[in-house]
Design a protein around this motif. Sequence first.
Motif, PDB file in Angstrom:
ATOM      1  N   ASP C   2       0.751  -1.155  -0.082  1.00 36.12           N
ATOM      2  CA  ASP C   2      -0.073  -0.069  -0.125  1.00 36.12           C
ATOM      3  C   ASP C   2       0.686   1.227  -0.017  1.00 36.12           C
ATOM      4  O   ASP C   2       0.524   2.388  -0.049  1.00 36.12           O
ATOM      5  N   GLU C   3       2.094   1.261   0.087  1.00 37.44           N
ATOM      6  CA  GLU C   3       2.974   2.403   0.416  1.00 37.44           C
ATOM      7  C   GLU C   3       3.189   3.200  -1.102  1.00 37.44           C
ATOM      8  O   GLU C   3       2.895   2.515  -2.105  1.00 37.44           O
ATOM      9  N   LEU C   4       3.413   4.291  -0.817  1.00 39.73           N
ATOM     10  CA  LEU C   4       3.776   5.255  -2.150  1.00 39.73           C
ATOM     11  C   LEU C   4       5.054   4.730  -2.325  1.00 39.73           C
ATOM     12  O   LEU C   4       6.021   4.961  -1.467  1.00 39.73           O
ATOM     13  N   LYS C   5       5.407   4.942  -3.760  1.00 38.27           N
ATOM     14  CA  LYS C   5       6.964   4.896  -4.137  1.00 38.27           C
ATOM     15  C   LYS C   5       7.203   5.949  -4.831  1.00 38.27           C
ATOM     16  O   LYS C   5       6.331   6.311  -5.695  1.00 38.27           O
ATOM     17  N   GLY C   6       8.562   6.566  -4.456  1.00 37.34           N
ATOM     18  CA  GLY C   6       8.791   7.875  -5.195  1.00 37.34           C
ATOM     19  C   GLY C   6       8.844   7.846  -6.692  1.00 37.34           C
ATOM     20  O   GLY C   6       9.172   6.856  -7.193  1.00 37.34           O
ATOM     21  N   GLY C   7       7.971   8.942  -6.976  1.00 32.37           N
ATOM     22  CA  GLY C   7       7.878   8.992  -8.466  1.00 32.37           C
ATOM     23  C   GLY C   7       7.106   8.030  -9.223  1.00 32.37           C
ATOM     24  O   GLY C   7       6.498   8.302 -10.348  1.00 32.37           O
ATOM     25  N   ALA C   8       6.721   7.163  -8.693  1.00 33.52           N
ATOM     26  CA  ALA C   8       5.612   5.963  -9.306  1.00 33.52           C
ATOM     27  C   ALA C   8       4.615   5.735  -8.331  1.00 33.52           C
ATOM     28  O   ALA C   8       4.799   4.467  -7.664  1.00 33.52           O
ATOM     29  N   PRO C   9       3.764   6.578  -7.869  1.00 32.92           N
ATOM     30  CA  PRO C   9       2.666   6.144  -6.850  1.00 32.92           C
ATOM     31  C   PRO C   9       1.724   5.032  -7.444  1.00 32.92           C
ATOM     32  O   PRO C   9       1.240   4.727  -8.306  1.00 32.92           O
ATOM     33  N   ALA C  10       1.587   3.976  -6.352  1.00 31.53           N
ATOM     34  CA  ALA C  10       1.130   2.849  -6.561  1.00 31.53           C
ATOM     35  C   ALA C  10       0.022   2.715  -5.334  1.00 31.53           C
ATOM     36  O   ALA C  10      -0.134   1.663  -4.842  1.00 31.53           O
ATOM     37  N   VAL C  95      -3.703  11.036   0.546  1.00 34.82           N
ATOM     38  CA  VAL C  95      -4.078  12.725   0.723  1.00 34.82           C
ATOM     39  C   VAL C  95      -2.811  13.496   0.230  1.00 34.82           C
ATOM     40  O   VAL C  95      -3.158  14.390  -0.601  1.00 34.82           O
ATOM     41  N   ASP C  96      -1.607  13.031   0.838  1.00 36.13           N
ATOM     42  CA  ASP C  96      -0.656  13.991   0.472  1.00 36.13           C
ATOM     43  C   ASP C  96      -0.243  13.580  -1.167  1.00 36.13           C
ATOM     44  O   ASP C  96       0.070  14.636  -1.931  1.00 36.13           O
ATOM     45  N   GLU C  97      -0.345  12.360  -1.607  1.00 36.13           N
ATOM     46  CA  GLU C  97      -0.213  12.188  -3.319  1.00 36.13           C
ATOM     47  C   GLU C  97      -1.154  13.097  -3.761  1.00 36.13           C
ATOM     48  O   GLU C  97      -0.935  13.941  -4.699  1.00 36.13           O
ATOM     49  N   ALA C  98      -2.564  13.066  -3.273  1.00 35.27           N
ATOM     50  CA  ALA C  98      -3.778  13.932  -4.105  1.00 35.27           C
ATOM     51  C   ALA C  98      -3.287  15.366  -3.961  1.00 35.27           C
ATOM     52  O   ALA C  98      -3.269  16.025  -5.189  1.00 35.27           O
ATOM     53  N   MET C  99      -2.736  16.072  -3.038  1.00 35.26           N
ATOM     54  CA  MET C  99      -2.227  17.460  -2.985  1.00 35.26           C
ATOM     55  C   MET C  99      -1.256  17.554  -3.884  1.00 35.26           C
ATOM     56  O   MET C  99      -1.125  18.703  -4.591  1.00 35.26           O
ATOM     57  N   GLU C 100      -0.335  16.694  -3.966  1.00 34.90           N
ATOM     58  CA  GLU C 100       0.685  16.908  -4.797  1.00 34.90           C
ATOM     59  C   GLU C 100       0.169  16.900  -6.452  1.00 34.90           C
ATOM     60  O   GLU C 100       0.689  17.787  -7.297  1.00 34.90           O
ATOM     61  N   LEU C 101      -0.858  16.110  -6.725  1.00 34.09           N
ATOM     62  CA  LEU C 101      -1.425  16.189  -8.232  1.00 34.09           C
ATOM     63  C   LEU C 101      -2.322  17.379  -8.012  1.00 34.09           C
ATOM     64  O   LEU C 101      -2.080  18.202  -9.469  1.00 34.09           O
ATOM     65  N   VAL C 102      -2.814  18.185  -7.095  1.00 36.01           N
ATOM     66  CA  VAL C 102      -3.326  19.372  -7.277  1.00 36.01           C
ATOM     67  C   VAL C 102      -2.434  20.521  -7.559  1.00 36.01           C
ATOM     68  O   VAL C 102      -2.692  21.300  -8.264  1.00 36.01           O
ATOM     69  N   ARG C 103      -1.407  20.320  -6.797  1.00 33.96           N
ATOM     70  CA  ARG C 103      -0.399  21.599  -6.931  1.00 33.96           C
ATOM     71  C   ARG C 103       0.156  21.236  -8.382  1.00 33.96           C
ATOM     72  O   ARG C 103       0.563  22.263  -9.090  1.00 33.96           O
ATOM     73  N   ARG C 104       0.435  20.285  -8.961  1.00 29.67           N
ATOM     74  CA  ARG C 104       0.809  20.374 -10.459  1.00 29.67           C
ATOM     75  C   ARG C 104      -0.176  20.644 -11.235  1.00 29.67           C
ATOM     76  O   ARG C 104      -0.053  21.325 -12.258  1.00 29.67           O
ATOM     77  N   PHE C 105      -1.482  20.237 -11.065  1.00 29.91           N
ATOM     78  CA  PHE C 105      -2.511  20.957 -11.810  1.00 29.91           C
ATOM     79  C   PHE C 105      -2.768  22.333 -11.601  1.00 29.91           C
ATOM     80  O   PHE C 105      -3.285  22.896 -12.857  1.00 29.91           O
ATOM     81  N   SER C 106      -2.541  22.988 -10.547  1.00 33.15           N
ATOM     82  CA  SER C 106      -2.627  24.328 -10.391  1.00 33.15           C
ATOM     83  C   SER C 106      -1.555  25.147 -10.878  1.00 33.15           C
ATOM     84  O   SER C 106      -1.616  26.568 -10.663  1.00 33.15           O
ATOM     85  N   LYS C 107      -0.745  24.696 -11.480  1.00 29.35           N
ATOM     86  CA  LYS C 107       0.651  25.165 -11.922  1.00 29.35           C
ATOM     87  C   LYS C 107       0.149  26.013 -13.337  1.00 29.35           C
ATOM     88  O   LYS C 107      -0.332  25.497 -14.210  1.00 29.35           O
TER      89      LYS C 107
ATOM     90  N   CYS D  53      -4.848   6.799 -12.108  1.00 31.34           N
ATOM     91  CA  CYS D  53      -5.106   8.195 -12.388  1.00 31.34           C
ATOM     92  C   CYS D  53      -3.765   9.184 -11.903  1.00 31.34           C
ATOM     93  O   CYS D  53      -3.631  10.008 -12.896  1.00 31.34           O
ATOM     94  N   GLY D  54      -3.107   8.909 -11.143  1.00 30.55           N
ATOM     95  CA  GLY D  54      -1.663   9.793 -11.006  1.00 30.55           C
ATOM     96  C   GLY D  54      -0.657   9.681 -12.149  1.00 30.55           C
ATOM     97  O   GLY D  54      -0.089  10.711 -12.448  1.00 30.55           O
ATOM     98  N   ASP D  55      -0.680   8.732 -12.601  1.00 28.18           N
ATOM     99  CA  ASP D  55       0.305   8.418 -13.713  1.00 28.18           C
ATOM    100  C   ASP D  55      -0.424   9.120 -14.946  1.00 28.18           C
ATOM    101  O   ASP D  55       0.330   9.713 -15.633  1.00 28.18           O
ATOM    102  N   VAL D  56      -1.815   8.960 -15.104  1.00 31.10           N
ATOM    103  CA  VAL D  56      -2.254   9.744 -16.233  1.00 31.10           C
ATOM    104  C   VAL D  56      -2.164  11.132 -16.105  1.00 31.10           C
ATOM    105  O   VAL D  56      -1.820  11.804 -17.095  1.00 31.10           O
ATOM    106  N   LEU D  57      -2.366  11.653 -15.070  1.00 28.59           N
ATOM    107  CA  LEU D  57      -2.505  13.065 -14.720  1.00 28.59           C
ATOM    108  C   LEU D  57      -0.947  13.640 -14.830  1.00 28.59           C
ATOM    109  O   LEU D  57      -0.960  14.668 -15.220  1.00 28.59           O
ATOM    110  N   THR D  58      -0.008  12.905 -14.357  1.00 32.02           N
ATOM    111  CA  THR D  58       1.352  13.463 -14.619  1.00 32.02           C
ATOM    112  C   THR D  58       1.750  13.506 -16.178  1.00 32.02           C
ATOM    113  O   THR D  58       2.348  14.459 -16.566  1.00 32.02           O
ATOM    114  N   GLN D  59       1.230  12.410 -17.067  1.00 25.65           N
ATOM    115  CA  GLN D  59       1.414  12.812 -18.469  1.00 25.65           C
ATOM    116  C   GLN D  59       0.804  13.903 -19.032  1.00 25.65           C
ATOM    117  O   GLN D  59       1.145  14.567 -19.877  1.00 25.65           O
TER     118      GLN D  59
END
Lengths: 107, 107, 107, 107
Positions: C2-10, C95-107, D53-59
């Motif tokens: 279940d863990e997050l893996k750097g750069g490749a969220p799983a 949640v932290d992963e989602a915030m990271e996606l939000v941050r990238r989205f809002s760039k 989702c995270g991978d798609v959003l990154t792309q």
Amino acid sequence: MDELKGGAPAVCGCRQKATPRSTALQADVQKRLNRAIGQLNGVKAMIDDNRYCGDVLTQLAAAESAVRRVSEMLLAEHMRTCVVEEIRAGNDAVVDEAMELVRRFSK
Amino acid sequence: MDELKGGAPAVCGCRQKATPRSTALQADVQKRLNRAIGQLNGVKAMIDDNRYCGDVLTQLAAAESAVRRVSEMLLAEHMRTCVVEEIRAGNDAVVDEAMELVRRFSK
Amino acid sequence: MDELKGGAPAVCGCRQKATPRSTALQADVQKRLNRAIGQLNGVKAMIDDNRYCGDVLTQLAAAESAVRRVSEMLLAEHMRTCVVEEIRAGNDAVVDEAMELVRRFSK
Amino acid sequence: MDELKGGAPAVCGCRQKATPRSTALQADVQKRLNRAIGQLNGVKAMIDDNRYCGDVLTQLAAAESAVRRVSEMLLAEHMRTCVVEEIRAGNDAVVDEAMELVRRFSK
């Protein structure tokens, strides 16, 4: 002294604006800045009062939008006055400075 | 009273935040807000002083960036606390409200 | 796993999405992506044809806006499905992963 | 025919660009557009494959960023050529058109 100086653009010849902003524009900008400051003081009170996140974020978005609008107004005025004057004076370096401001504005 | 109310989200049951923000987060946010207000007051003085557009825009960008960072911090805290709590309580409507905040944040 | 893996969220346990996207959402997204690709091919032709900057930029803005809308739709779907499921499963790291996606989205 | 026409700016006298873009700029822009199109086709395949989702959003973010960079390059080129030429020719209306492009770019 028409050159650009790194980090401290002095395109208009000095750090003052060559063509002063109109009284109307100045008054409009100051009013908007006052409003933004008022909204940020409102946010400070909301934080002290443990207010709900959604409400605080709405107020912050209003302040950010007010600041952004001021930036847009000043950038447009900059293009219409300083940029036009410098280009007519043969100082095309003002265009790269303007693009740098646009880039910062669009972040 | 768990429903969302149009224009005035009360997902956490009331307009207060259910889990108070930590003292450290509050202090950090207040410091950043003070800095943003100081920067906007600086802009007001620059306008009065007919300062060069590029310098004014740089100061405005700093203020906007400070406000944006506060929004980001509060949004992250919102997700970590309110959103998680509401989802665990079965109130999935909080997700649509959060997306609305994200949309406003990303404007 | 279940863990997050750097750069490749799983977070969802693997690189597939646990709850598949609905057929309707997939069709809508594909249609929008096709439109964005069509617009970018249009821009390529406009560049070959030495078309006026303003017209090219308008077409580029349309493509960017289409891509952005797809990001927003997928982010909302992510929050409504993966994020909710992971939070219910006790995996708050999502949640932290989602915030990271939000941050990238809002760039 | 030097006037701006609503919705279809023809500042440079026609819908072609008066000063053609350099071969190097054209090649760079086409390469970036190809890359963005390739990334969007990649997203289409990821959607078909039910990818996380995270991978798609990154792309998607990579594609959006590529499109944005092309806009920025073309806007800078526009300012350096068309805008300068029109201002020298006394057509200051080009400045308002440029600000409109800036506004759209910064959305």
